[in-house]
Write a protein that holds these residues in place. Structure first.
Motif, mmCIF file in Angstrom:
data_model
loop_
_atom_site.group_PDB
_atom_site.id
_atom_site.type_symbol
_atom_site.label_atom_id
_atom_site.label_comp_id
_atom_site.label_asym_id
_atom_site.label_seq_id
_atom_site.Cartn_x
_atom_site.Cartn_y
_atom_site.Cartn_z
ATOM 1 N N ASN A 161 0.819 -1.223 0.000
ATOM 2 C CA ASN A 161 0.000 0.000 0.000
ATOM 3 C C ASN A 161 0.847 1.264 0.000
ATOM 4 O O ASN A 161 0.346 2.345 -0.328
ATOM 5 C CB ASN A 161 -0.945 0.010 1.205
ATOM 6 N N ARG A 162 2.116 1.130 0.359
ATOM 7 C CA ARG A 162 3.044 2.271 0.335
ATOM 8 C C ARG A 162 4.039 2.148 -0.822
ATOM 9 O O ARG A 162 5.061 2.828 -0.832
ATOM 10 C CB ARG A 162 3.777 2.365 1.670
ATOM 11 N N GLY A 163 3.718 1.290 -1.796
ATOM 12 C CA GLY A 163 4.583 1.149 -2.961
ATOM 13 C C GLY A 163 5.872 0.406 -2.708
ATOM 14 O O GLY A 163 6.846 0.563 -3.456
ATOM 15 N N ILE A 164 5.893 -0.434 -1.675
ATOM 16 C CA ILE A 164 7.088 -1.215 -1.352
ATOM 17 C C ILE A 164 6.807 -2.662 -1.720
ATOM 18 O O ILE A 164 6.018 -3.349 -1.061
ATOM 19 C CB ILE A 164 7.451 -1.080 0.143
ATOM 20 N N PHE A 165 7.436 -3.129 -2.794
ATOM 21 C CA PHE A 165 7.176 -4.459 -3.336
ATOM 22 C C PHE A 165 8.468 -5.272 -3.389
ATOM 23 O O PHE A 165 9.558 -4.712 -3.553
ATOM 24 C CB PHE A 165 6.597 -4.360 -4.756
ATOM 25 N N PRO A 166 8.351 -6.612 -3.310
ATOM 26 C CA PRO A 166 9.549 -7.465 -3.353
ATOM 27 C C PRO A 166 9.991 -7.752 -4.784
ATOM 28 O O PRO A 166 9.996 -8.905 -5.233
ATOM 29 C CB PRO A 166 9.057 -8.739 -2.645
ATOM 30 N N PHE A 167 10.369 -6.712 -5.500
ATOM 31 C CA PHE A 167 10.781 -6.870 -6.895
ATOM 32 C C PHE A 167 12.297 -6.769 -7.043
ATOM 33 O O PHE A 167 12.807 -6.447 -8.108
ATOM 34 C CB PHE A 167 10.118 -5.803 -7.773
ATOM 35 N N GLY A 168 13.006 -7.017 -5.946
ATOM 36 C CA GLY A 168 14.455 -6.889 -5.997
ATOM 37 C C GLY A 168 14.916 -5.448 -5.949
ATOM 38 O O GLY A 168 16.038 -5.140 -6.364
ATOM 39 N N GLU A 169 14.054 -4.577 -5.447
ATOM 40 C CA GLU A 169 14.398 -3.161 -5.333
ATOM 41 C C GLU A 169 15.053 -2.876 -3.985
ATOM 42 O O GLU A 169 14.889 -3.616 -3.019
ATOM 43 C CB GLU A 169 13.139 -2.298 -5.490
ATOM 44 N N VAL A 170 15.776 -1.775 -3.954
ATOM 45 C CA VAL A 170 16.394 -1.309 -2.708
ATOM 46 C C VAL A 170 15.515 -0.210 -2.125
ATOM 47 O O VAL A 170 15.130 0.727 -2.831
ATOM 48 C CB VAL A 170 17.821 -0.788 -2.958
ATOM 49 N N TYR A 171 15.190 -0.342 -0.843
ATOM 50 C CA TYR A 171 14.327 0.631 -0.171
ATOM 51 C C TYR A 171 15.027 1.190 1.057
ATOM 52 O O TYR A 171 15.820 0.500 1.713
ATOM 53 C CB TYR A 171 13.007 -0.015 0.253
ATOM 54 N N ASN A 175 11.808 4.146 5.440
ATOM 55 C CA ASN A 175 10.532 4.118 4.724
ATOM 56 C C ASN A 175 9.746 2.846 5.026
ATOM 57 O O ASN A 175 8.516 2.874 5.141
ATOM 58 C CB ASN A 175 10.766 4.241 3.213
ATOM 59 N N ILE A 176 10.449 1.729 5.141
ATOM 60 C CA ILE A 176 9.795 0.466 5.488
ATOM 61 C C ILE A 176 9.206 0.554 6.894
ATOM 62 O O ILE A 176 8.042 0.200 7.132
ATOM 63 C CB ILE A 176 10.785 -0.705 5.376
ATOM 64 N N SER A 177 10.007 1.041 7.829
ATOM 65 C CA SER A 177 9.536 1.174 9.205
ATOM 66 C C SER A 177 8.354 2.138 9.299
ATOM 67 O O SER A 177 7.359 1.864 9.986
ATOM 68 C CB SER A 177 10.688 1.657 10.089
ATOM 69 N N ASN A 178 8.440 3.269 8.590
ATOM 70 C CA ASN A 178 7.367 4.261 8.638
ATOM 71 C C ASN A 178 6.072 3.739 8.021
ATOM 72 O O ASN A 178 4.973 4.062 8.497
ATOM 73 C CB ASN A 178 7.802 5.543 7.922
ATOM 74 N N ALA A 179 6.183 2.929 6.963
ATOM 75 C CA ALA A 179 4.995 2.363 6.333
ATOM 76 C C ALA A 179 4.236 1.480 7.318
ATOM 77 O O ALA A 179 2.994 1.526 7.405
ATOM 78 C CB ALA A 179 5.382 1.562 5.098
ATOM 79 N N ILE A 180 4.976 0.692 8.085
ATOM 80 C CA ILE A 180 4.347 -0.192 9.072
ATOM 81 C C ILE A 180 3.806 0.616 10.238
ATOM 82 O O ILE A 180 2.691 0.376 10.722
ATOM 83 C CB ILE A 180 5.348 -1.247 9.547
ATOM 84 N N ARG A 181 4.561 1.610 10.679
ATOM 85 C CA ARG A 181 4.107 2.455 11.791
ATOM 86 C C ARG A 181 2.842 3.215 11.422
ATOM 87 O O ARG A 181 1.911 3.302 12.216
ATOM 88 C CB ARG A 181 5.212 3.449 12.176
ATOM 89 N N ASP A 182 2.776 3.749 10.204
ATOM 90 C CA ASP A 182 1.594 4.508 9.791
ATOM 91 C C ASP A 182 0.359 3.613 9.691
ATOM 92 O O ASP A 182 -0.758 4.042 9.976
ATOM 93 C CB ASP A 182 1.852 5.192 8.443
ATOM 94 N N ALA A 183 0.559 2.359 9.278
ATOM 95 C CA ALA A 183 -0.576 1.439 9.113
ATOM 96 C C ALA A 183 -1.060 0.874 10.440
ATOM 97 O O ALA A 183 -2.256 0.644 10.621
ATOM 98 C CB ALA A 183 -0.192 0.304 8.175
#
Length: 241
Positions: A161-171, A175-183
């Motif tokens: 939902n925050r545009g973080i997908f397991p496509f082999g991208e670097v994040y 941002n990962i922590s904030n996405a979970i905290r916001d949700a």
């Protein structure tokens, strides 16, 4: 001014005042401590539960797996913890017959990738960590609670939902922590592990307290589990470790 012999001196009054203040503060601290405890019976006292969810692909990049990794989060552990420490030795032995109605869901959501038999891993988890939660949680309710929490806190969807997908991208780790905290409304712990100097998203820790027969998500302690600012979210295995 003449002080009457039966009247307390100013020094005595001051001493009694500080004694009363110390008692009041002590009582307040005791009340606060007791109300914050997750488990106050059994083998020890614990502040919260860790629900640990692992990214399967990272696990099998980091160490040999007996089963193929699926690009999904699965349960890695459900652990009573006091400031990050949890270990119990006394409690009810694991009994697989108590888990029959949960087995299919456990096979899907809490598989062991490193050994063939899932029950072997469940037994180890119960006898290393689960018994710490007795008598608050029975063996059945321990595993059932972990399954329900994983379902309620779907990390894959939260990140997507925050545009973080397991496509082999670097994040960015933040941002990962904030996405979970916001949700969820609460701060998680995000763990990474290094594969050939590449930091991989490995585990995400959510924290819960059990109060008045209900379990609630809370902020996790500020423990840093990754020393990199950016981490890889892999989709597939890219070789043995």
């Amino acid at each position: 001014m003449k002080i009457h012999p039966n009247c307390p001196t100013p020094m005595l009054i001051l001493f009694l005042f500080f004694q009363l203040l110390a008692i009041t503060i002590s009582c307040q601290n005791i009340a606060s401590y007791n109300s914050s405890q997750l488990i106050s019976e059994g083998n020890g006292e614990y502040d919260f539960f860790y629900l640990v969810q692992q990214w399967q692909v990272s696990l099998c990049n980091l160490r040999p797996c007996q089963k193929p990794a699926i690009p999904t989060f699965s349960i890695n552990g459900f652990r009573p913890s006091s400031h990050g420490i949890s270990s119990c030795k006394i409690g009810t032995s694991f009994d697989s017959s108590k888990m029959l109605d949960l087995k299919n869901e456990l096979d899907r959501e809490w598989p062991s990738l490193e050994v063939e038999e899932n029950e072997e891993m469940w037994k180890k988890e119960w006898e290393s960590h689960g018994i710490c939660s007795q008598p608050l949680l029975t063996q059945h309710s321990f595993f059932e609670t972990a399954l329900k929490l994983k379902q309620n806190f779907d990390l894959f969807t939260i990140l997507a939902n925050r545009g973080i997908f397991p496509f082999g991208e670097v994040y960015d780790l933040e941002n990962i922590s904030n996405a979970i905290r916001d949700a969820t409304g609460h701060t998680p712990q995000v763990e990474c592990q290094s594969y050939k100097n590449i930091p991989l998203l490995s585990n995400i820790f959510l924290c819960f307290q059990y109060n008045r027969n209900a379990i609630h998500i809370v902020d996790c302690p500020l423990i840093r589990r990754c020393n990199f600012q950016a981490i890889l979210f892999p989709y597939s295995q890219f070789g043995p470790s």
